[in-house]
Write a protein that holds these residues in place. Structure first.
Motif, PDB file in Angstrom:
ATOM      1  N   PHE A  25     -88.621  -1.917  54.784  1.00  0.00           N
ATOM      2  CA  PHE A  25     -88.902  -3.115  55.594  1.00  0.00           C
ATOM      3  C   PHE A  25     -90.282  -3.818  55.032  1.00  0.00           C
ATOM      4  O   PHE A  25     -90.012  -5.026  55.053  1.00  0.00           O
ATOM      5  CB  PHE A  25     -88.927  -2.723  57.034  1.00  0.00           C
ATOM      6  CG  PHE A  25     -87.837  -2.722  58.040  1.00  0.00           C
ATOM      7  CD1 PHE A  25     -87.130  -3.973  58.117  1.00  0.00           C
ATOM      8  CD2 PHE A  25     -87.241  -1.491  58.174  1.00  0.00           C
ATOM      9  CE1 PHE A  25     -85.985  -3.828  58.919  1.00  0.00           C
ATOM     10  CE2 PHE A  25     -86.027  -1.361  59.064  1.00  0.00           C
ATOM     11  CZ  PHE A  25     -85.496  -2.682  59.266  1.00  0.00           C
ATOM     12  N   GLN A  26     -90.895  -3.040  54.545  1.00  0.00           N
ATOM     13  CA  GLN A  26     -92.286  -3.656  53.799  1.00  0.00           C
ATOM     14  C   GLN A  26     -91.516  -4.477  52.645  1.00  0.00           C
ATOM     15  O   GLN A  26     -91.997  -5.636  52.397  1.00  0.00           O
ATOM     16  CB  GLN A  26     -93.234  -2.579  53.385  1.00  0.00           C
ATOM     17  CG  GLN A  26     -94.137  -3.081  52.419  1.00  0.00           C
ATOM     18  CD  GLN A  26     -95.257  -2.019  51.915  1.00  0.00           C
ATOM     19  OE1 GLN A  26     -94.798  -0.728  52.214  1.00  0.00           O
ATOM     20  NE2 GLN A  26     -96.049  -2.210  51.028  1.00  0.00           N
ATOM     21  N   ASP A  29     -90.077  -7.746  54.011  1.00  0.00           N
ATOM     22  CA  ASP A  29     -90.996  -8.604  54.536  1.00  0.00           C
ATOM     23  C   ASP A  29     -91.621  -9.441  53.191  1.00  0.00           C
ATOM     24  O   ASP A  29     -92.143 -10.615  53.536  1.00  0.00           O
ATOM     25  CB  ASP A  29     -91.703  -7.843  55.188  1.00  0.00           C
ATOM     26  CG  ASP A  29     -91.456  -7.437  56.648  1.00  0.00           C
ATOM     27  OD1 ASP A  29     -90.432  -8.124  57.044  1.00  0.00           O
ATOM     28  OD2 ASP A  29     -91.964  -6.623  57.360  1.00  0.00           O
ATOM     29  N   GLU A  30     -91.911  -8.482  52.255  1.00  0.00           N
ATOM     30  CA  GLU A  30     -92.615  -9.352  51.141  1.00  0.00           C
ATOM     31  C   GLU A  30     -91.692 -10.064  50.192  1.00  0.00           C
ATOM     32  O   GLU A  30     -92.190 -10.660  49.102  1.00  0.00           O
ATOM     33  CB  GLU A  30     -93.277  -7.960  50.233  1.00  0.00           C
ATOM     34  CG  GLU A  30     -94.460  -7.343  51.150  1.00  0.00           C
ATOM     35  CD  GLU A  30     -95.086  -6.175  50.266  1.00  0.00           C
ATOM     36  OE1 GLU A  30     -94.453  -5.864  49.294  1.00  0.00           O
ATOM     37  OE2 GLU A  30     -95.914  -5.644  50.810  1.00  0.00           O
ATOM     38  N   GLU A  55     -83.045  -7.903  62.985  1.00  0.00           N
ATOM     39  CA  GLU A  55     -84.568  -8.250  62.939  1.00  0.00           C
ATOM     40  C   GLU A  55     -84.754  -9.270  61.983  1.00  0.00           C
ATOM     41  O   GLU A  55     -85.637 -10.253  62.178  1.00  0.00           O
ATOM     42  CB  GLU A  55     -85.531  -7.049  62.243  1.00  0.00           C
ATOM     43  CG  GLU A  55     -85.505  -6.055  63.454  1.00  0.00           C
ATOM     44  CD  GLU A  55     -86.661  -5.086  62.818  1.00  0.00           C
ATOM     45  OE1 GLU A  55     -87.232  -5.112  62.145  1.00  0.00           O
ATOM     46  OE2 GLU A  55     -86.184  -3.594  63.384  1.00  0.00           O
ATOM     47  N   HIS A  56     -83.877  -9.739  61.016  1.00  0.00           N
ATOM     48  CA  HIS A  56     -83.853 -10.834  60.079  1.00  0.00           C
ATOM     49  C   HIS A  56     -82.555 -11.393  59.990  1.00  0.00           C
ATOM     50  O   HIS A  56     -81.848 -11.304  58.773  1.00  0.00           O
ATOM     51  CB  HIS A  56     -84.558 -10.264  58.626  1.00  0.00           C
ATOM     52  CG  HIS A  56     -85.592  -9.657  58.883  1.00  0.00           C
ATOM     53  ND1 HIS A  56     -86.927 -10.192  58.845  1.00  0.00           N
ATOM     54  CD2 HIS A  56     -85.808  -8.349  58.700  1.00  0.00           C
ATOM     55  CE1 HIS A  56     -87.676  -9.685  58.779  1.00  0.00           C
ATOM     56  NE2 HIS A  56     -87.303  -8.211  58.606  1.00  0.00           N
ATOM     57  N   ARG A  78     -83.382 -11.881  49.308  1.00  0.00           N
ATOM     58  CA  ARG A  78     -83.864 -12.950  50.538  1.00  0.00           C
ATOM     59  C   ARG A  78     -82.976 -14.227  50.256  1.00  0.00           C
ATOM     60  O   ARG A  78     -83.344 -14.530  49.000  1.00  0.00           O
ATOM     61  CB  ARG A  78     -85.104 -13.124  50.479  1.00  0.00           C
ATOM     62  CG  ARG A  78     -85.700 -14.158  51.512  1.00  0.00           C
ATOM     63  CD  ARG A  78     -86.995 -14.259  52.643  1.00  0.00           C
ATOM     64  NE  ARG A  78     -87.422 -12.787  52.795  1.00  0.00           N
ATOM     65  CZ  ARG A  78     -87.521 -12.250  53.992  1.00  0.00           C
ATOM     66  NH1 ARG A  78     -86.753 -13.162  54.967  1.00  0.00           N
ATOM     67  NH2 ARG A  78     -87.997 -11.316  54.359  1.00  0.00           N
TER      68      ARG A  78
END
Length: 83
Positions: A25-26, A29-30, A55-56, A78
């Motif tokens: 998840f880190q 997120d990055e 969550e996304h 992403r």
């Protein structure tokens, strides 16, 4: 121009299960739009897909590159439209 270099490969097999999702998840997120990494795991990470999607929603791609039985490799990216 599209980045055609090999994406980062993140092998979480050496982490205890509790640390794996935190690390993944880190990384998600990055992750900048249009970028990706390859997740290497010792089991099918499909439950992680559902958690990431919850969550996304519709912000990342998920492509299996290898499906066991000993190693699973998934490319997670992403999406540009998620910017």
């Amino acid at each position: 121009m599209t980045n055609t270099t090999v994406p980062n490969e993140i092998d979480v097999r050496s982490l205890v299960p509790m640390q794996r999702h935190q690390k993944i998840f880190q990384l998600v997120d990055e992750l900048a739009p249009g970028r990706k990494f390859v997740l290497v795991n010792d089991h099918d990470p499909k439950p992680l897909y559902y958690q990431l999607e919850a969550e996304h929603p519709q912000q990342f791609s998920w492509t299996y590159l290898e499906r066991g039985p000993e190693v699973w490799r998934v490319e997670i990216g992403r999406l540009l439209k998620a910017a």
